[in-house]
Enzyme design. Structure first.
Site, short mmCIF file in Angstrom:
data_model
loop_
_atom_site.label_atom_id
_atom_site.label_comp_id
_atom_site.label_asym_id
_atom_site.label_seq_id
_atom_site.Cartn_x
_atom_site.Cartn_y
_atom_site.Cartn_z
N TRP A 69 17.32 -28.91 3.83
CA TRP A 69 17.14 -29.75 2.65
C TRP A 69 18.11 -30.72 2.32
O TRP A 69 17.94 -31.83 2.02
CB TRP A 69 17.08 -28.70 1.37
N ARG B 242 19.94 -32.33 4.15
CA ARG B 242 19.94 -33.42 5.06
C ARG B 242 19.19 -34.82 4.40
O ARG B 242 19.43 -35.99 4.92
CB ARG B 242 19.04 -33.20 6.49
N ARG C 230 33.10 -14.31 1.91
CA ARG C 230 31.46 -14.74 2.06
C ARG C 230 31.33 -15.06 3.53
O ARG C 230 30.16 -15.28 3.93
CB ARG C 230 31.10 -15.56 1.13
N LEU D 174 11.50 -40.89 -7.27
CA LEU D 174 10.01 -40.60 -6.39
C LEU D 174 9.92 -41.25 -5.24
O LEU D 174 9.13 -40.61 -4.51
CB LEU D 174 9.12 -41.05 -7.68
N ARG E 155 8.66 -32.66 4.65
CA ARG E 155 8.92 -31.18 4.56
C ARG E 155 7.51 -30.56 4.36
O ARG E 155 7.35 -29.52 4.10
CB ARG E 155 9.80 -31.12 3.59
C1 FAD Z 1 10.51 -31.42 11.29
C2 FAD Z 1 11.92 -31.90 11.28
C3 FAD Z 1 12.72 -31.52 12.36
C4 FAD Z 1 14.09 -31.69 12.39
N1 FAD Z 1 15.20 -31.37 13.19
C5 FAD Z 1 16.39 -31.54 13.26
C6 FAD Z 1 17.33 -31.23 14.04
O1 FAD Z 1 16.84 -30.55 15.13
N2 FAD Z 1 18.57 -31.67 14.19
C7 FAD Z 1 18.91 -32.39 13.10
O2 FAD Z 1 20.22 -32.68 12.98
N3 FAD Z 1 18.12 -32.90 11.99
C8 FAD Z 1 16.83 -32.45 12.10
N4 FAD Z 1 15.87 -32.99 11.00
C9 FAD Z 1 16.30 -33.98 10.10
C10 FAD Z 1 16.15 -35.21 10.38
O3 FAD Z 1 16.89 -35.91 11.37
C11 FAD Z 1 16.64 -35.95 9.03
O4 FAD Z 1 17.96 -36.11 8.78
C12 FAD Z 1 16.12 -35.45 7.72
O5 FAD Z 1 14.67 -35.54 7.80
C13 FAD Z 1 16.32 -36.59 6.54
O6 FAD Z 1 15.77 -37.82 6.87
P1 FAD Z 1 16.08 -39.15 6.44
O7 FAD Z 1 17.39 -39.14 6.89
O8 FAD Z 1 15.28 -40.10 6.53
O9 FAD Z 1 16.29 -38.73 4.74
P2 FAD Z 1 17.34 -39.27 3.73
O10 FAD Z 1 18.62 -38.55 3.96
O11 FAD Z 1 16.72 -38.95 2.57
O12 FAD Z 1 17.37 -40.94 3.78
C14 FAD Z 1 16.16 -41.66 3.31
C15 FAD Z 1 16.16 -43.02 4.03
O13 FAD Z 1 17.71 -43.63 3.66
C16 FAD Z 1 18.08 -44.47 4.73
N5 FAD Z 1 19.31 -43.71 4.58
C17 FAD Z 1 20.04 -42.77 4.12
N6 FAD Z 1 21.21 -42.43 4.59
C18 FAD Z 1 21.44 -43.29 5.63
C19 FAD Z 1 22.65 -43.91 6.39
N7 FAD Z 1 23.71 -43.29 6.27
N8 FAD Z 1 22.52 -44.79 7.35
C20 FAD Z 1 21.30 -45.39 7.43
N9 FAD Z 1 20.20 -45.26 6.54
C21 FAD Z 1 20.33 -44.07 5.64
C22 FAD Z 1 17.08 -44.19 5.94
O14 FAD Z 1 16.04 -45.20 5.87
C23 FAD Z 1 16.62 -42.70 5.65
O15 FAD Z 1 15.26 -42.63 6.21
C24 FAD Z 1 14.55 -32.76 11.14
C25 FAD Z 1 13.58 -32.92 10.06
C26 FAD Z 1 12.40 -32.80 10.32
C27 FAD Z 1 11.62 -33.07 9.12
#
Ligand code: FAD
Length: 287
Positions: A96, A98, A177, A194, A204
């Site tokens: 979550w 992430r 812990r 949103l 998710r």
């Molecule tokens: C089914 C599934 C399997 C996964 N498996 C793995 C795994 O094996 N190992 C692993 O490490 N992770 C895994 N993840 C996590 C995945 O790689 C993403 O980190 C997570 O889904 C968050 O996505 P996001 O970065 O798009 O979201 P958010 O962090 O909410 O970011 C939203 C958007 O904001 C932008 N953004 C935010 N921060 C930054 C930044 N610092 N730089 C550039 N753009 C940014 C991007 O456009 C991003 O799409 C998994 C996720 C899913 C759903």
């Protein structure tokens, strides 16, 4: 002015109906809506600032929200924010967290004792390893499910008994812990707008997400739906149940539509898509 008062009144009514709603998840978890700001009306209101107009009829508001989401004109959706109180096992919290576009405050295991509460999956959740989605589980429970569940429970009891013993020696909570399991429940307040919440939910609620995470995401979706029904409808149509096609896939679809090649299987095989892409394409168009 009248329009702003209407939006405020509508939001006050929504608050009365929806604040403090809680959905239980897993065996001891939950998601509770603590607060929110905005509704479908605030999205429309923000978008219409661009054109110097306010809200109009419900039909036109719906059309505008659908247009905005379809065209990825996403900033008006950032005008709406939700704050949740969540109780979740630590392995879910790790996935979550992430999602970086949230603000959160978590229970501190350095400051307070960790409550003796762990997640134990139902027997049918103790499924075999999926060989296609290598991160997933699939099908029936494993034969030894009952033994595994019993052993998990014994381990959790033992680890928490040791944790209590460590604390009794005067050891600090932050160190005591360290060996607690990933199944231990934690809690946090989590706030997101949103636009980013739809991104979170799209990932998710997807069948590839871990089942336990899907349960929490679906609970969150149920809580926000009455507050932003038009946005949720558009989200389902243009994101959740929509599919994205590559240039090569579009080429294939064009050929299907034009009826150039009657043998669909043969056409996909000769399309230049690799094996994995072919599988994904078949899944997308449900062949
Ligand atoms: C089914 C599934 C399997 C996964 N498996 C793995 C795994 O094996 N190992 C692993 O490490 N992770 C895994 N993840 C996590 C995945 O790689 C993403 O980190 C997570 O889904 C968050 O996505 P996001 O970065 O798009 O979201 P958010 O962090 O909410 O970011 C939203 C958007 O904001 C932008 N953004 C935010 N921060 C930054 C930044 N610092 N730089 C550039 N753009 C940014 C991007 O456009 C991003 O799409 C998994 C996720 C899913 C759903």
């Amino acid at each position: 002015m009248k329009e702003i008062i209407n939006v405020i009144e509508r939001e006050a009514a929504l608050k009365k109906e929806n604040l403090d709603r809680q959905i239980d998840c897993l065996d001891h978890g939950f998601v509770r809506l603590v607060d929110f700001m905005g509704s479908d009306s605030s999205i429309v209101q923000a978008a219409r600032v661009s054109y110097g107009k306010g809200t109009t009829s419900k039909r036109r508001d719906k059309a505008l929200i659908r247009y905005l989401l379809r065209q990825r004109h996403t900033s008006p959706f950032e005008q709406v924010e939700f704050k949740f109180h969540c109780k979740i096992p630590i392995f879910c919290a790790r996935q979550w967290v992430r999602h970086r576009t949230a603000s959160l405050n978590e229970y501190s295991g350095r400051y307070s004792e960790m409550p003796n509460e762990c997640y134990i999956p139902e027997l049918e959740r103790l499924q075999i390893q999926d060989t296609v989605n290598k991160q997933g589980s699939v099908g029936e429970q494993v034969e030894e499910a009952a033994w595994i569940k019993g052993t998990m429970q014994e381990e959790q009891t033992m680890l928490f008994a040791n944790y209590d013993s460590y604390l009794k020696t005067g050891l600090s909570k932050e160190v005591a812990r360290l060996n607690l399991p990933l199944s231990t429940y934690t809690q946090w307040y989590w706030k997101m707008d949103l636009h980013n919440l739809f991104h979170f939910l799209g990932l998710r609620m997807h069948p590839h997400a871990q089942l336990e995470m899907q349960e929490y995401a679906k609970a969150i979706y149920e809580l926000i739906k009455p507050i932003v029904p038009l946005s949720c409808e558009a989200f389902e149509d243009y994101r959740l149940n929509a599919r994205y096609f590559s240039a090569q896939e579009m080429e294939l679809i064009r050929s299907f539509v034009n009826g150039n090649q009657p043998d669909v299987d043969c056409m996909i095989r000769n399309s230049g898509l690799n094996e994995q892409e072919q599988k994904e394409f078949n899944n997308k168009i449900n062949i």
